[in-house]
Design a protein around this motif. Structure first.
Motif, PDB file in Angstrom:
ATOM      1  N   PRO A  95       0.832  -1.214   0.000  1.00  0.00           N
ATOM      2  CA  PRO A  95       0.000   0.000   0.000  1.00  0.00           C
ATOM      3  C   PRO A  95       0.865   1.262   0.000  1.00  0.00           C
ATOM      4  N   LEU A  96       1.327   1.648  -1.181  1.00  0.00           N
ATOM      5  CA  LEU A  96       2.183   2.822  -1.307  1.00  0.00           C
ATOM      6  C   LEU A  96       1.459   3.898  -2.112  1.00  0.00           C
ATOM      7  N   ASN A  97       1.934   5.139  -1.984  1.00  0.00           N
ATOM      8  CA  ASN A  97       1.319   6.235  -2.735  1.00  0.00           C
ATOM      9  C   ASN A  97       2.089   6.560  -4.014  1.00  0.00           C
ATOM     10  N   VAL A  98       2.966   5.626  -4.435  1.00  0.00           N
ATOM     11  CA  VAL A  98       3.696   5.763  -5.704  1.00  0.00           C
ATOM     12  C   VAL A  98       3.542   4.456  -6.466  1.00  0.00           C
ATOM     13  N   PRO A  99       3.731   4.486  -7.784  1.00  0.00           N
ATOM     14  CA  PRO A  99       3.614   3.251  -8.568  1.00  0.00           C
ATOM     15  C   PRO A  99       4.647   2.207  -8.156  1.00  0.00           C
ATOM     16  N   ILE A 100       4.241   0.949  -8.252  1.00  0.00           N
ATOM     17  CA  ILE A 100       5.158  -0.175  -8.057  1.00  0.00           C
ATOM     18  C   ILE A 100       5.323  -0.859  -9.407  1.00  0.00           C
ATOM     19  N   ILE A 101       6.557  -0.926  -9.878  1.00  0.00           N
ATOM     20  CA  ILE A 101       6.871  -1.497 -11.186  1.00  0.00           C
ATOM     21  C   ILE A 101       7.500  -2.869 -10.960  1.00  0.00           C
ATOM     22  N   THR A 102       6.824  -3.913 -11.437  1.00  0.00           N
ATOM     23  CA  THR A 102       7.349  -5.272 -11.268  1.00  0.00           C
ATOM     24  C   THR A 102       8.020  -5.713 -12.562  1.00  0.00           C
ATOM     25  N   VAL A 103       9.290  -6.063 -12.469  1.00  0.00           N
ATOM     26  CA  VAL A 103      10.084  -6.470 -13.631  1.00  0.00           C
ATOM     27  C   VAL A 103      10.611  -7.887 -13.399  1.00  0.00           C
ATOM     28  N   PRO A 104      11.026  -8.586 -14.462  1.00  0.00           N
ATOM     29  CA  PRO A 104      11.547  -9.948 -14.277  1.00  0.00           C
ATOM     30  C   PRO A 104      12.851 -10.000 -13.495  1.00  0.00           C
ATOM     31  N   ASP A 105      13.706  -8.975 -13.634  1.00  0.00           N
ATOM     32  CA  ASP A 105      15.039  -9.015 -13.030  1.00  0.00           C
ATOM     33  C   ASP A 105      15.462  -7.584 -12.691  1.00  0.00           C
ATOM     34  N   CYS A 106      15.584  -7.287 -11.401  1.00  0.00           N
ATOM     35  CA  CYS A 106      15.949  -5.935 -10.979  1.00  0.00           C
ATOM     36  C   CYS A 106      17.330  -5.517 -11.474  1.00  0.00           C
ATOM     37  N   ARG A 107      18.272  -6.446 -11.480  1.00  0.00           N
ATOM     38  CA  ARG A 107      19.627  -6.090 -11.901  1.00  0.00           C
ATOM     39  C   ARG A 107      19.647  -5.652 -13.365  1.00  0.00           C
ATOM     40  N   LYS A 108      18.986  -6.414 -14.216  1.00  0.00           N
ATOM     41  CA  LYS A 108      18.988  -6.070 -15.631  1.00  0.00           C
ATOM     42  C   LYS A 108      18.194  -4.784 -15.886  1.00  0.00           C
ATOM     43  N   PHE A 109      17.116  -4.585 -15.126  1.00  0.00           N
ATOM     44  CA  PHE A 109      16.379  -3.332 -15.291  1.00  0.00           C
ATOM     45  C   PHE A 109      17.233  -2.144 -14.865  1.00  0.00           C
ATOM     46  N   LEU A 110      17.966  -2.281 -13.778  1.00  0.00           N
ATOM     47  CA  LEU A 110      18.823  -1.199 -13.315  1.00  0.00           C
ATOM     48  C   LEU A 110      19.866  -0.860 -14.375  1.00  0.00           C
ATOM     49  N   SER A 111      20.411  -1.873 -15.018  1.00  0.00           N
ATOM     50  CA  SER A 111      21.381  -1.660 -16.088  1.00  0.00           C
ATOM     51  C   SER A 111      20.735  -0.927 -17.257  1.00  0.00           C
ATOM     52  N   TYR A 112      19.560  -1.400 -17.668  1.00  0.00           N
ATOM     53  CA  TYR A 112      18.839  -0.787 -18.788  1.00  0.00           C
ATOM     54  C   TYR A 112      18.469   0.665 -18.488  1.00  0.00           C
ATOM     55  N   ALA A 113      17.862   0.901 -17.333  1.00  0.00           N
ATOM     56  CA  ALA A 113      17.398   2.235 -16.987  1.00  0.00           C
ATOM     57  C   ALA A 113      18.566   3.202 -16.816  1.00  0.00           C
ATOM     58  N   SER A 114      19.656   2.736 -16.238  1.00  0.00           N
ATOM     59  CA  SER A 114      20.834   3.587 -16.051  1.00  0.00           C
ATOM     60  C   SER A 114      21.376   4.049 -17.395  1.00  0.00           C
ATOM     61  N   ALA A 115      21.439   3.126 -18.358  1.00  0.00           N
ATOM     62  CA  ALA A 115      21.943   3.483 -19.687  1.00  0.00           C
ATOM     63  C   ALA A 115      21.007   4.466 -20.377  1.00  0.00           C
ATOM     64  N   ARG A 116      19.702   4.216 -20.319  1.00  0.00           N
ATOM     65  CA  ARG A 116      18.723   5.100 -20.968  1.00  0.00           C
ATOM     66  C   ARG A 116      18.759   6.504 -20.375  1.00  0.00           C
ATOM     67  N   LEU A 117      18.749   6.589 -19.053  1.00  0.00           N
ATOM     68  CA  LEU A 117      18.693   7.894 -18.398  1.00  0.00           C
ATOM     69  C   LEU A 117      19.981   8.689 -18.592  1.00  0.00           C
ATOM     70  N   ALA A 118      21.095   7.994 -18.851  1.00  0.00           N
ATOM     71  CA  ALA A 118      22.365   8.677 -19.125  1.00  0.00           C
ATOM     72  C   ALA A 118      22.520   9.021 -20.599  1.00  0.00           C
ATOM     73  N   GLY A 119      21.562   8.598 -21.431  1.00  0.00           N
ATOM     74  CA  GLY A 119      21.624   8.885 -22.859  1.00  0.00           C
ATOM     75  C   GLY A 119      22.383   7.868 -23.675  1.00  0.00           C
ATOM     76  N   ASN A 120      22.538   6.657 -23.142  1.00  0.00           N
ATOM     77  CA  ASN A 120      23.239   5.568 -23.838  1.00  0.00           C
ATOM     78  C   ASN A 120      24.605   5.994 -24.388  1.00  0.00           C
ATOM     79  N   PRO A 121      25.478   6.519 -23.543  1.00  0.00           N
ATOM     80  CA  PRO A 121      26.770   7.006 -24.050  1.00  0.00           C
ATOM     81  C   PRO A 121      27.655   5.924 -24.657  1.00  0.00           C
ATOM     82  N   SER A 122      27.521   4.676 -24.201  1.00  0.00           N
ATOM     83  CA  SER A 122      28.393   3.621 -24.727  1.00  0.00           C
ATOM     84  C   SER A 122      28.155   3.369 -26.210  1.00  0.00           C
ATOM     85  N   GLU A 123      26.992   3.775 -26.721  1.00  0.00           N
ATOM     86  CA  GLU A 123      26.707   3.590 -28.147  1.00  0.00           C
ATOM     87  C   GLU A 123      27.570   4.504 -29.015  1.00  0.00           C
ATOM     88  N   ARG A 124      28.036   5.608 -28.437  1.00  0.00           N
ATOM     89  CA  ARG A 124      28.837   6.570 -29.206  1.00  0.00           C
ATOM     90  C   ARG A 124      30.332   6.455 -28.911  1.00  0.00           C
TER      91      ARG A 124
END
Length: 478
Positions: free
Chosen positions: A75-104
């Motif tokens: 019972p929280l007042n913010v969304p709860i996002i359920t993903v298959p794997d927290c570690r992989k989501f953290l990796s994905y989200a970190s790259a996206r929010l930083a602008g995917n610099p490793s691609e360049r």
């Protein structure tokens, strides 16, 4: 970006709260949460992120990420996002929010039981000599164009994704075009590099280390093998049987290097210009040269820079006074210790005195082997503490002694590492070599009472300055 934009390409379910909120960052550390952050409530070995959810919300978290369905109905007042794997989501989200610099960026990742730090710095030095602005990220810190940079992040061989991708963006903003990073087995297993675009991956060797942390040798090898499936091109040590077997299981284009050849070229031109001692450093130089050839440089380009290579801090680092040489080296595995001992034994004209220990709560199986190696090559051995952590140092010493059958006339156990270093150096005569192995660049010691300041280099320097010789009395107390 909005949460919905971040999640559109990621499998998940969202419950509670209002999902259309702005996201400014992502972290799995409640202490790092800022306004607009996603908090990833991952369960670790020692702590459960779920225990910090309320703290994260109070600090400004706009959504909570979980991978356990049992937490999705909190019972929280913010969304709860359920993903298959927290570690992989953290990796994905970190790259996206930083602008995917490793691609360049052009990214080279180096893995292996031994030599990662040396090879990454060799690659960086070679690229810098060719006019490339590059960064080296790994065990001993962050370097841009060979200069250590102050950056707020943990001291880890492979940084967690939430630190790595912002760091890559920072490097890009500083004009860096090439990044060379160390890929540890723990980092690979924990998906820290899962969304880092890696152009070239190097596999140096497979030895004995971190078995217990991974749950066994096979799991350790599998963790290293992740790089071979992720990098766009891979370079593998053909002299290491296990490395060749791992390369055979990879579908990536594979290039090979070894003592005699690198990517189809003879190593003669490289090795004749290398001024650093040791067979293992010769192989490290060949590995580094192979990386540049894989990036499109010629053998002649690389050979012109080889003579400028210098070992990084804590790798065969040499001190000398009045004919006594002291070498500080990070060697903390059987293979690494034997390589250093072999190298020093070829240049030692007196006694070879070794100071070493083994880390607590780590790979008990390598202790006896390292004890046997130290006795085999050394005239005198001081067994001492390394990073005992919460394990009894006396037990660690006992495990090491099993390698040579217990008591030995050429072995002394001195648990205080400072005292062991001083005794070893005070016992050395002109022409002798003292090896202080295991901690290298480290400026601390992990003990049951906490993390204490400690430097092998500083202690060795003081011991040398206080050493008394016949006809000479110098030094003092501190």
């Amino acid at each position: 970006m909005h949460v919905t934009e971040l999640l559109k390409d990621w499998p998940c379910t969202v419950t509670g709260g209002r999902p259309r909120v702005q996201v400014t960052g992502v972290t799995e550390r409640a202490a790092n949460v800022g306004e607009g952050f996603l908090f990833v409530a991952r369960k670790g070995k020692r702590q459960d992120g779920a225990s910090y959810i309320e703290e994260a919300i109070q600090k400004g978290a706009v959504a909570i990420v979980v991978d356990r369905p049992s937490l999705s109905e909190l019972p929280l007042n913010v969304p709860i996002i359920t993903v298959p794997d927290c570690r992989k989501f953290l990796s994905y989200a970190s790259a996206r929010l930083a602008g995917n610099p490793s691609e360049r960026l052009t990214v080279v990742a180096v893995t292996g039981t031994n030599g990662k730090t040396t090879v990454t710095h060799f690659i960086g030095q070679l690229l810098q000599g060719l006019g490339i602005r590059c960064a080296v990220i790994g065990t001993i810190g962050i370097f841009i164009e060979g200069r250590r940079m102050e950056y707020d992040c943990p001291e880890m061989t492979t940084l967690p994704a939430e630190y790595l991708h912002p760091l890559l963006a920072y490097c890009e903003s500083r004009g860096v075009t090439h990044v060379i990073l160390e890929a540890s087995s723990i980092g690979l297993a924990n998906s820290r590099l899962a969304h880092c675009e890696i152009d070239v991956g190097l596999l140096l060797n497979i030895g004995q280390d971190h078995y217990e942390e991974h749950g066994g040798r096979e799991a350790y090898i599998a963790a290293k093998g992740r790089l071979l499936h992720q990098a766009h091109a891979i370079i593998v040590n053909q002299d290491d049987t296990q490395c060749r077997q791992m390369a055979d299981a990879s579908e990536r284009p594979t290039l090979y290097f070894g003592a005699a050849a690198m990517l189809g070229y003879s190593t003669d031109l490289i090795l004749q210009k290398l001024a650093i001692p040791g067979h293992y450093n010769r192989l490290n130089a060949i590995a580094a040269a192979s990386a540049l050839i894989a990036l499109g440089y010629t053998v002649d380009d690389v050979a012109d820079q080889i003579s400028m290579l210098a070992l990084p801090e804590g790798r065969l680092q040499r001190l000398e006074q009045d004919g006594v040489q002291v070498f500080i080296d990070y060697a903390h595995t059987p293979d690494a210790l034997e390589a250093v001992l072999q190298t020093l034994s070829t240049i030692c004209y007196g006694k070879l005195i070794t100071v070493f220990g083994c880390g607590g709560e780590r790979d008990k199986g390598k202790r006896a082997e390292m004890g046997e190696l130290a006795v085999r090559y050394s005239s005198l051995v001081f067994i001492t503490t390394d990073n005992p952590r919460n394990e009894d140092p006396v037990r660690i010493v006992r495990d090491i002694k099993e390698g040579f059958g217990g008591d030995c006339s050429t072995v002394e156990a001195v648990l205080d590492r400072k005292d062991a270093i001083r005794q070893a150096i005070f016992r050395a005569a002109p022409g002798d070599i003292v090896l202080i192995a295991g901690k290298g660049h480290e400026k601390y010691q992990q003990t049951a009472t906490g993390v204490l300041p400690f430097s092998d280099v500083a202690e060795a320097e003081w011991a040398l300055s206080e050493k008394t010789y016949e006809g000479k009395v110098e030094g003092g107390s501190r």
